[in-house]
Design a protein around this motif. Structure first.
Motif, PDB file in Angstrom:
ATOM      1  N   SER A  86      -3.402  21.341 -83.799  1.00  0.00           N
ATOM      2  CA  SER A  86      -3.222  22.178 -82.620  1.00  0.00           C
ATOM      3  C   SER A  86      -4.380  21.939 -81.658  1.00  0.00           C
ATOM      4  O   SER A  86      -5.523  21.726 -82.076  1.00  0.00           O
ATOM      5  N   ILE A  87      -4.087  21.958 -80.344  1.00  0.00           N
ATOM      6  CA  ILE A  87      -5.158  21.732 -79.371  1.00  0.00           C
ATOM      7  C   ILE A  87      -5.886  23.027 -79.034  1.00  0.00           C
ATOM      8  O   ILE A  87      -6.822  23.024 -78.226  1.00  0.00           O
ATOM      9  N   ALA A  88      -5.483  24.140 -79.655  1.00  0.00           N
ATOM     10  CA  ALA A  88      -6.221  25.395 -79.471  1.00  0.00           C
ATOM     11  C   ALA A  88      -7.592  25.273 -80.135  1.00  0.00           C
ATOM     12  O   ALA A  88      -7.714  24.685 -81.215  1.00  0.00           O
ATOM     13  N   PRO A  89      -8.645  25.834 -79.514  1.00  0.00           N
ATOM     14  CA  PRO A  89     -10.017  25.707 -80.058  1.00  0.00           C
ATOM     15  C   PRO A  89     -10.245  26.603 -81.271  1.00  0.00           C
ATOM     16  O   PRO A  89     -10.921  27.624 -81.195  1.00  0.00           O
ATOM     17  N   ASN A  90      -9.673  26.246 -82.412  1.00  0.00           N
ATOM     18  CA  ASN A  90      -9.813  27.025 -83.638  1.00  0.00           C
ATOM     19  C   ASN A  90     -11.154  26.699 -84.292  1.00  0.00           C
ATOM     20  O   ASN A  90     -11.391  25.552 -84.677  1.00  0.00           O
ATOM     21  N   PRO A  91     -12.058  27.676 -84.450  1.00  0.00           N
ATOM     22  CA  PRO A  91     -13.380  27.390 -85.028  1.00  0.00           C
ATOM     23  C   PRO A  91     -13.327  26.895 -86.467  1.00  0.00           C
ATOM     24  O   PRO A  91     -14.254  26.246 -86.932  1.00  0.00           O
ATOM     25  N   GLU A 148     -16.127  13.083 -70.515  1.00  0.00           N
ATOM     26  CA  GLU A 148     -14.758  12.971 -70.048  1.00  0.00           C
ATOM     27  C   GLU A 148     -13.914  14.133 -70.580  1.00  0.00           C
ATOM     28  O   GLU A 148     -14.296  14.831 -71.519  1.00  0.00           O
ATOM     29  N   VAL A 149     -12.734  14.310 -69.977  1.00  0.00           N
ATOM     30  CA  VAL A 149     -11.823  15.372 -70.386  1.00  0.00           C
ATOM     31  C   VAL A 149     -11.452  15.202 -71.857  1.00  0.00           C
ATOM     32  O   VAL A 149     -11.093  14.106 -72.293  1.00  0.00           O
ATOM     33  N   GLY A 150     -11.593  16.282 -72.622  1.00  0.00           N
ATOM     34  CA  GLY A 150     -11.150  16.265 -74.012  1.00  0.00           C
ATOM     35  C   GLY A 150     -12.125  15.703 -75.016  1.00  0.00           C
ATOM     36  O   GLY A 150     -11.782  15.518 -76.186  1.00  0.00           O
ATOM     37  N   THR A 151     -13.367  15.413 -74.608  1.00  0.00           N
ATOM     38  CA  THR A 151     -14.322  14.824 -75.548  1.00  0.00           C
ATOM     39  C   THR A 151     -15.010  15.858 -76.427  1.00  0.00           C
ATOM     40  O   THR A 151     -15.721  15.485 -77.362  1.00  0.00           O
ATOM     41  N   GLY A 152     -14.837  17.136 -76.143  1.00  0.00           N
ATOM     42  CA  GLY A 152     -15.399  18.165 -77.026  1.00  0.00           C
ATOM     43  C   GLY A 152     -16.561  18.930 -76.439  1.00  0.00           C
ATOM     44  O   GLY A 152     -17.361  19.515 -77.181  1.00  0.00           O
ATOM     45  N   PRO A 186     -16.821   9.452 -76.267  1.00  0.00           N
ATOM     46  CA  PRO A 186     -15.722   9.651 -77.223  1.00  0.00           C
ATOM     47  C   PRO A 186     -16.117   9.236 -78.638  1.00  0.00           C
ATOM     48  O   PRO A 186     -17.166   8.633 -78.867  1.00  0.00           O
ATOM     49  N   LEU A 187     -15.225   9.530 -79.596  1.00  0.00           N
ATOM     50  CA  LEU A 187     -15.472   9.206 -80.993  1.00  0.00           C
ATOM     51  C   LEU A 187     -15.317   7.705 -81.235  1.00  0.00           C
ATOM     52  O   LEU A 187     -14.496   7.036 -80.599  1.00  0.00           O
ATOM     53  N   THR A 188     -16.103   7.185 -82.151  1.00  0.00           N
ATOM     54  CA  THR A 188     -15.953   5.800 -82.571  1.00  0.00           C
ATOM     55  C   THR A 188     -14.771   5.695 -83.539  1.00  0.00           C
ATOM     56  O   THR A 188     -14.193   6.713 -83.963  1.00  0.00           O
ATOM     57  N   LEU A 189     -14.411   4.468 -83.921  1.00  0.00           N
ATOM     58  CA  LEU A 189     -13.309   4.269 -84.862  1.00  0.00           C
ATOM     59  C   LEU A 189     -13.589   4.983 -86.183  1.00  0.00           C
ATOM     60  O   LEU A 189     -12.710   5.663 -86.726  1.00  0.00           O
ATOM     61  N   GLU A 190     -14.813   4.858 -86.698  1.00  0.00           N
ATOM     62  CA  GLU A 190     -15.151   5.518 -87.963  1.00  0.00           C
ATOM     63  C   GLU A 190     -15.081   7.029 -87.822  1.00  0.00           C
ATOM     64  O   GLU A 190     -14.620   7.733 -88.736  1.00  0.00           O
ATOM     65  N   GLU A 191     -15.527   7.546 -86.683  1.00  0.00           N
ATOM     66  CA  GLU A 191     -15.510   8.997 -86.472  1.00  0.00           C
ATOM     67  C   GLU A 191     -14.083   9.521 -86.314  1.00  0.00           C
ATOM     68  O   GLU A 191     -13.792  10.662 -86.702  1.00  0.00           O
ATOM     69  N   PRO A 243     -10.875  13.510 -78.680  1.00  0.00           N
ATOM     70  CA  PRO A 243     -10.281  14.402 -79.681  1.00  0.00           C
ATOM     71  C   PRO A 243      -8.982  15.079 -79.243  1.00  0.00           C
ATOM     72  O   PRO A 243      -8.050  15.210 -80.041  1.00  0.00           O
ATOM     73  N   ARG A 244      -8.911  15.510 -77.994  1.00  0.00           N
ATOM     74  CA  ARG A 244      -7.694  16.214 -77.554  1.00  0.00           C
ATOM     75  C   ARG A 244      -6.470  15.296 -77.624  1.00  0.00           C
ATOM     76  O   ARG A 244      -5.387  15.707 -78.040  1.00  0.00           O
ATOM     77  N   LEU A 245      -6.647  14.039 -77.219  1.00  0.00           N
ATOM     78  CA  LEU A 245      -5.543  13.088 -77.295  1.00  0.00           C
ATOM     79  C   LEU A 245      -5.220  12.739 -78.750  1.00  0.00           C
ATOM     80  O   LEU A 245      -4.058  12.518 -79.099  1.00  0.00           O
ATOM     81  N   ILE A 246      -6.244  12.684 -79.590  1.00  0.00           N
ATOM     82  CA  ILE A 246      -6.017  12.437 -81.015  1.00  0.00           C
ATOM     83  C   ILE A 246      -5.111  13.521 -81.594  1.00  0.00           C
ATOM     84  O   ILE A 246      -4.168  13.240 -82.342  1.00  0.00           O
TER      85      ILE A 246
END
Length: 542
Positions: free
Chosen positions: A14-19, A51-55, A191-196, A231-234
């Motif tokens: 879910s894209i909701a910010p669940n802690p 960028e948008v969605g990076t956290g 943004p996150l790396t491949l490993e992340e 992350p948001r797109l993931i």
């Protein structure tokens, strides 16, 4: 609908910010450390961009949870306000009462009184503004005026500005230069790396109740490719892929499902054309750089007489002949010419893409039309690595670097460090190269730089106490190479290895937790790498 099929007890994407699903990559932890450091300083402003969605919001919420109990916090989510509306919103957040139709002065007086009372009671006050790129210049100036209220040791109001990269452009405006000078810490979240991405996906699945792998390695690679590590797109892509997997009753999720999810969620992928810069243009750039290097090796990049490069401006031939006005005039003309050349070069270096084109050229790579610099690098087998540091940080790594600079008016410009000789660096500004001395560089360097490098294949994501012997021995050998000492034969993660690792982490501004996480391993591999261009052949300063 698919939770029972996958053995989940919740919707993991879910894209909701669940802690409960909070995942902090090394970059998020670093961003959090910068914000925490900034709040610990005496300055008034801390800046977080990405960028948008990076956290960014995730980091800010985590920061809120870590603030001490004696902190009053105001959180503004919609900053599209006038000065009056912003002050009124700040009062509402801090529960400061005010009458109907208050004036700007009345609200300012109320806030000032609250801040003074808070300080006398041993309490701190923090204002966090999300989506700060929407703030008007006059509103930012009003915020700066609020932070003028201070004691001998600290500001009574600390402000955290969180926004997209456009916020950096906004703060470069001439009328906001005073505010820009008050930013005590800044961090740009990548943004996150491949490993992340792999760790992120597995983390969310585990929180939702599934501990077995669900995504094939090929799916993770496709996920990183289509999401660019955001992350948001993931989350959006994983959610759609889970639905496809459930509909087909097929596990694990493979790259085909991710590709289909990308087409459905993001639309048809544009064809990525590997269009190289025209050969003629590339050749002309090389010729221009060569000519510029020859021309400016005869001139100083230093803005003051005391900082003149002793290799570039010839001294007056006969210092005893003080009356030789012709020689004096010649030297003055050369100095003025070099200063004008420097000003022109800075003025032509406001676009960061030029600096990235230069560093790609040093790797014998070129930008791809339609892709960002880091995307172009990734397509050609390289990775971007952004870091905060100083002159010594760049020298230690010994890689060419894109550097973020500021001029005397605190306006941003960008250059590429091409080479180093002793206390001088060869700096490329747009199409010109100039030797600059260390003191000039330190005056203009903002602290942010980025390098390109070729990451090793099959690198583990973490080496800790539970790592196998081969990984521990690699870590011991690598730290020994960096410190120029003899490696030991190790069979366990003993106290000596932990102390050496922590010393390395402290030296490079990393969290000294005694665990070789992603950021620590990147830093180590940068030192060990023998691929690509270097600033110089001299020994690194470890």
């Amino acid at each position: 609908m698919y939770k029972a099929f996958f053995g989940l007890n919740d919707n993991p994407f879910s894209i909701a910010p669940n802690p409960h699903y909070l995942f902090l990559s090394d970059r998020h932890r670093e961003a959090l450390a910068h914000l925490t450091y900034g709040l610990g300083e005496t300055g008034g402003f801390v800046l977080l961009t990405g960028e948008v969605g990076t956290g960014k919001t995730t980091v800010s919420r985590c920061l809120l949870n870590q603030l001490p109990e004696n902190t009053d916090t105001a959180f503004i989510l919609n900053p599209s306000l006038t000065e009056l509306e912003l002050l009124a919103t700040l009062c509402d957040e801090l529960e400061i009462t005010y009458g109907e139709s208050p004036s700007l002065k009345q609200l300012t007086d109320r806030i000032s009184s609250f801040l003074l009372t808070n300080h006398s009671n041993g309490r701190n006050t923090v204002l966090i503004i999300d989506e700060a790129q929407h703030l008007r210049a006059e509103v930012l100036e009003q915020l700066r005026l609020l932070t003028n209220l201070e004691t001998d040791t600290k500001k009574l109001l600390q402000v955290i500005l969180i926004g997209q990269p456009e916020l950096q452009q906004l703060l470069r405006r001439q009328e906001l230069r005073q505010l820009a000078q008050r930013i005590t810490a800044r961090y740009h979240l990548l943004p996150l790396t491949l490993e992340e991405v792999a760790l992120y996906v597995q983390h969310r699945l585990q929180v939702a109740g599934r501990h077995e792998p669900l995504f094939h390695k090929s799916a993770i690679k496709a996920l990183h490719k289509h999401s660019d590590g955001i992350p948001r797109l993931i989350n959006l892509l994983c959610e759609r892929a889970l639905m496809a997997s459930y509909a087909q009753s097929k596990v694990p999720i493979d790259s085909k499902m991710i590709n289909m999810a990308s087409r459905e969620v993001l639309g048809e992928e544009p064809e990525k054309k590997n269009i190289w810069l025209p050969t003629g243009l590339a050749a002309s750039i090389v010729l221009t750089f060569s000519a510029a290097l020859y021309l400016f090796s005869q001139q100083s990049a230093e803005p003051t007489n005391s900082a003149i490069n002793n290799q570039t401006v010839a001294p007056v031939a006969d210092r005893r002949a003080n009356d030789d006005m012709e020689s004096v005039n010649t030297a003055a003309a050369k100095f003025n010419s070099s200063q004008q050349a420097l000003r022109n070069a800075i003025g032509q270096s406001r676009d960061i893409d030029s600096a990235y084109a230069s560093i790609l050229g040093l790797w014998d790579k070129t930008p791809y039309i339609g892709l960002s610099a880091c995307q172009s690098a990734k397509q050609q087998g390289l990775a971007c690595y952004q870091q905060q540091g100083n002159w010594n940080s760049i020298v230690r790594l010994n890689f060419p670097a894109v550097v973020y600079l500021v001029d005397s008016q605190q306006q941003a410009f960008y250059g590429t460090v091409v080479a180093r000789q002793g206390e001088q660096m060869l700096l490329q500004l747009n199409e010109q190269q100039l030797w600059v001395k260390r003191d000039w560089f330190n005056r203009h360097f903002s602290g942010t730089f980025e390098i390109l490098w070729q990451a090793p294949n099959n690198q583990v994501s973490e080496i800790g106490k539970s790592a196998n012997q081969a990984q521990l021995q690699w870590l011991e050998n690598s730290l020994a190479i960096v410190s120029e000492s003899s490696p030991r034969l190790v069979s366990e993660f003993d106290s000596q290895l932990e102390q050496n690792l922590k010393a390395f982490q402290r030296q490079h501004g990393l969290t000294a937790d005694g665990i070789a996480g992603a950021q620590t391993l990147v830093q180590l591999n940068l030192y060990l790498s023998d691929v690509g261009p270097r600033l110089g052949q001299s020994k690194r300063l470890y």
